[in-house]
Design an enzyme around this catalytic site. Sequence first.
Site, PDB file in Angstrom:
ATOM      1  N   ASP A   1      42.045  51.828  44.665  1.00  0.00           N
ATOM      2  CA  ASP A   1      41.750  51.178  43.399  1.00  0.00           C
ATOM      3  C   ASP A   1      40.839  50.004  43.668  1.00  0.00           C
ATOM      4  O   ASP A   1      40.502  49.703  44.814  1.00  0.00           O
ATOM      5  CB  ASP A   1      42.996  50.824  42.596  1.00  0.00           C
ATOM      6  CG  ASP A   1      44.055  50.113  43.390  1.00  0.00           C
ATOM      7  OD1 ASP A   1      45.214  50.199  43.001  1.00  0.00           O
ATOM      8  OD2 ASP A   1      43.716  49.486  44.409  1.00  0.00           O
TER       9      ASP A   1
ATOM     10  N   ASP B   1      49.802  50.600  43.044  1.00  0.00           N
ATOM     11  CA  ASP B   1      50.677  49.431  43.011  1.00  0.00           C
ATOM     12  C   ASP B   1      51.717  49.477  41.899  1.00  0.00           C
ATOM     13  O   ASP B   1      52.742  48.828  41.973  1.00  0.00           O
ATOM     14  CB  ASP B   1      49.864  48.138  42.935  1.00  0.00           C
ATOM     15  CG  ASP B   1      48.735  48.230  41.924  1.00  0.00           C
ATOM     16  OD1 ASP B   1      48.789  49.126  41.049  1.00  0.00           O
ATOM     17  OD2 ASP B   1      47.801  47.420  41.994  1.00  0.00           O
TER      18      ASP B   1
HETATM   19  P1  ATP Z   1      42.646  48.974  39.530  1.00  0.00           P
HETATM   20  O1  ATP Z   1      43.253  50.294  39.270  1.00  0.00           O
HETATM   21  O2  ATP Z   1      41.344  49.028  40.210  1.00  0.00           O
HETATM   22  O3  ATP Z   1      43.556  47.953  40.091  1.00  0.00           O
HETATM   23  P2  ATP Z   1      42.582  47.487  37.159  1.00  0.00           P
HETATM   24  O4  ATP Z   1      43.471  46.479  37.724  1.00  0.00           O
HETATM   25  O5  ATP Z   1      41.305  47.029  36.614  1.00  0.00           O
HETATM   26  O6  ATP Z   1      42.211  48.594  38.097  1.00  0.00           O
HETATM   27  P3  ATP Z   1      44.420  47.894  35.048  1.00  0.00           P
HETATM   28  O7  ATP Z   1      45.195  46.731  35.533  1.00  0.00           O
HETATM   29  O8  ATP Z   1      45.112  49.144  34.682  1.00  0.00           O
HETATM   30  O9  ATP Z   1      43.358  48.344  36.098  1.00  0.00           O
HETATM   31  O10 ATP Z   1      43.524  47.390  33.852  1.00  0.00           O
HETATM   32  C1  ATP Z   1      42.833  48.241  33.046  1.00  0.00           C
HETATM   33  C2  ATP Z   1      42.248  47.499  31.879  1.00  0.00           C
HETATM   34  O11 ATP Z   1      43.287  46.923  31.107  1.00  0.00           O
HETATM   35  C3  ATP Z   1      41.353  46.357  32.271  1.00  0.00           C
HETATM   36  O12 ATP Z   1      40.029  46.786  32.370  1.00  0.00           O
HETATM   37  C4  ATP Z   1      41.511  45.397  31.127  1.00  0.00           C
HETATM   38  O13 ATP Z   1      40.624  45.723  30.095  1.00  0.00           O
HETATM   39  C5  ATP Z   1      42.906  45.648  30.650  1.00  0.00           C
HETATM   40  N1  ATP Z   1      43.843  44.647  31.162  1.00  0.00           N
HETATM   41  C6  ATP Z   1      44.088  44.364  32.459  1.00  0.00           C
HETATM   42  N2  ATP Z   1      45.017  43.402  32.567  1.00  0.00           N
HETATM   43  C7  ATP Z   1      45.395  43.078  31.339  1.00  0.00           C
HETATM   44  C8  ATP Z   1      46.350  42.155  30.784  1.00  0.00           C
HETATM   45  N3  ATP Z   1      47.114  41.390  31.547  1.00  0.00           N
HETATM   46  N4  ATP Z   1      46.459  42.089  29.452  1.00  0.00           N
HETATM   47  C9  ATP Z   1      45.716  42.874  28.670  1.00  0.00           C
HETATM   48  N5  ATP Z   1      44.820  43.750  29.105  1.00  0.00           N
HETATM   49  C10 ATP Z   1      44.643  43.869  30.437  1.00  0.00           C
END
Ligand code: ATP
Length: 913
Positions: A335, A647
């Site tokens: 990721d 994770d």
């Molecule tokens: P990875 O899989 O690479 O770790 P990531 O951490 O970007 O990816 P997610 O955490 O699933 O993946 O986040 C996906 C999307 O959700 C983000 O692009 C953002 O738009 C939204 N997002 C992430 N964190 C939050 C949060 N705490 N509150 C609201 N929306 C969020």
Amino acid sequence: MTTAIDTSAPPEFHELSADEVLLLLSTDPASGLSPEGAAALLARTGPNSLPVAPRTSLAVRILRQVHNPLIYVLLAAGAITAVLGEYVDSSVILGVVVINAAIGLVQESKAEAELAGLRSMVRTSARVVRGGRERTVPSEDLVPGDLVKLEAGDKVPADLRLTHSTGLQVDESALTGESEPVDKHVDPLPAMVPVADRRNMAYSGTLVTAGTGTGVVCATGAATELGEIHRLIGAAETLATPLTAKLAGFSRMLTVGILALAAVTFAVGLLRGHDAVAMFTAAIALAVGAIPEGLPAAVTVTLAIGVGRMARRRAVIRRLPTVETLGSTTVICTDKTGTLTENQMTVQAVWTPVARYEVSGRGYEPEGTVRDDSGAAAGTDRDRALHWTLLAGAVCSDASLVDHGGKWSVVGDPTEGAMLVAAAKAGLDAAAARARWLRVAALPFSSERLFMATSHRHAADGRPLVLAKGAVERLLDLCELEMGADGTTRPLNRLAAASAAAELADRGLRVLATAVRPADASADGIEDLDEGALAEGLVFTGLQAMLDPPREAAAAAVAACRTAGISVKMITGDHAATATAIAREVGLIGTGDEAVLTGAELAALPDADMAEAAHRTGVFARVSPEQKLRLVAALQERGHVVAMTGDGVNDAPALRQAGIGVAMGASGTDVAKEAADMVLTDDDFATIEAAVEEGRGVFDNLTKFITWTLPTNLGEGLVILAAILFGAALPILPSQILWINMTTAVALGLMLAFEPKEPGIMTRPPRRPGQPLFTGTLMFRTALVSVLLVAGAWWLFNWELANGADVAQARTAAVNVFVTVQAFYLFSCRSLTRSAWRIGMFTNPWIILGLAVQAAGQLAMTYTPAMNAVFDTSPIGAGTWLRILAIAAATSLVVALEKRLRVRVEGSAPQQR
Ligand code: ATP
């Protein structure tokens, strides 16, 4: 009137109401135990950890070492030779059994200790309420009465009687074997309900798969249900891997084959009229000599050394077979956030339907400015959309900023931390805003929902408010209105917002949208926020775009993987444009490449095309955890060995499916760690690459050991076989063969396990999975070296006899030929492709030590009267030593030529053959 009360058994916690349990354990329902009270109690109850499993007794461990068909043969031989009055031979044979068992015992204990030590590297912590404050403490410090908070992804740290449950679901398979997660509630249950059905309890070691909850600790450590099971079965760590199993099978087959050969030798000897006793011991010697007893031990030691090396590079192996699998990894699916990037978010731009703003400053220091295009400081009173964008970011959030003497950090999600910092830079006081808008309910963020929402009431007048933040396209879908400069609403200009978001994402920024349902709208459904009712009247306020810089080592590690023939794929929940920009920065895809697939595109893809798409594409964006599972399976269908990071709770199935499930040690949930084969203590992508490199090294060292040991074993067997078949005197006696075998395996062969990795280890393609250990190359080498050994020993034995030496001296010369050739050959085996000269004599000090020990042993055997008596040896002169060295040098030369020719013909990729 008196009531009959059954006082025979005190009521159990599940029978009582939550309040009664709290009372019983003297826990304040709001503030928990006091920190001092908890500390005092901890001193009395002891740590909340399972007692170390009682180790198997020494006697059993020794018996286990002896429990082996070969050793039975040896023991029988020892007993028979003793009965026949051959006390020297019988004591040498028994000595071998003892030495073998002792070595096995020591090595096994070392490997076990290494694995046990790793467990403590991945520590679990628990969130408790103590003294009215929520804090994170090591799970070992929990005491009965502690109030513990649970959320999806946690491993339940002790046995808890639940006091609150919001959709709490727990996977209790560790305890009950039931694989479906069970719903939890807080109501009392009848006394006779069995453990598996106690829905108001959460048991230590089980995993929270959904919802949140609170519980009061009612049992810790060994007193928990898990402790009970642990006591019953004992936690025996197995050291077996597919490879050790394969080798064990191979050794068994070899044992049978060699015993048959020994029997034939015995029979032929008898037919030729030799003495039965001598023939019997010769046959035994042949068997003992030809069987590579050192092999299983060498494998365990090499694997254990590999595990230790990986741990030092911050990859903790949870399952031993992973060490082998790592070496054949062909695809790493990683990721983005936190693995390829630093997970250090800073909001750099804010966009509202009114204006665009740039935010200065870096890190979590709330210092910097928010300025509009004209360079003027942003005014949240001039642009109400900006005010609400920042407020939603700061209040619809569970994170907080902590100041450690000027060094700021985030407690909670870095994405949320960044938004708190942005609000502070614009002068918005998050703490005051949170106090003004009291939270009523929350819809937590999840990777499937892609947004978070909270509902609030105003502290003074109770006005309702709903705030939301999340992925841009998700929130734009929920809103029909947007906010203007004065805070009034107007129809949403979807196109403008979407193109602003795309522009920001193309800069590699992570973009989140915010929305509010203003205070004057309806209060419907704010008590229990649900996704359906939420959209009603939601107003889009703006975008926040944050930078999460790539990790320093990421680009180099991606490049290293590529050189090593391993493809790296990014599987992220983030937006395609952001993902692509970061993928380009770390060199995962080229500049012109458009190798991106989104979750929506994947969902539309027919199963038949999935494997091909998974194989070709470099970046998968907006992917849900279920799709990760599909991707792993598709890649495996193409024959890939997949390492996959994860994770979250929902990543567990994909982690289990992958050849190597990799969990994040710092930021991952307990559920993910539990499902993983390997845990990265620093969450860094480069660590995966390092682990693969170590995995390849381990396999190389195993191959080297096998390449070294097989020819020597075969040579020893052949010498005896030849002597008996030709009716000649034995050039080496059984007791001498035992000496050679035992001393060289330990002093020389095992040292190969410490061999450093070869320089080109990451420039060759991955090992083919399932590739046999015993390749054609190895067979040829085994035959070549064993024939050279036998020829050398045979020739010198007869030459010495012909030139006036007595039989004892000639045998001493032959024994030394064996040992010296093996010592020389050891240098050749230090590299699979490079010549012995090019490696450098001193790059593995263990080899030098082993040689010194072996040399001392040979001198003692040759020159001390005591050992002469035991082993029937006799001192030899300098001329004989020169001939021995000449034979060893000649053998090395032939082996070096063979190696060079082979490398030239087949290329320098030994693993591929
Ligand atoms: P990875 O899989 O690479 O770790 P990531 O951490 O970007 O990816 P997610 O955490 O699933 O993946 O986040 C996906 C999307 O959700 C983000 O692009 C953002 O738009 C939204 N997002 C992430 N964190 C939050 C949060 N705490 N509150 C609201 N929306 C969020």
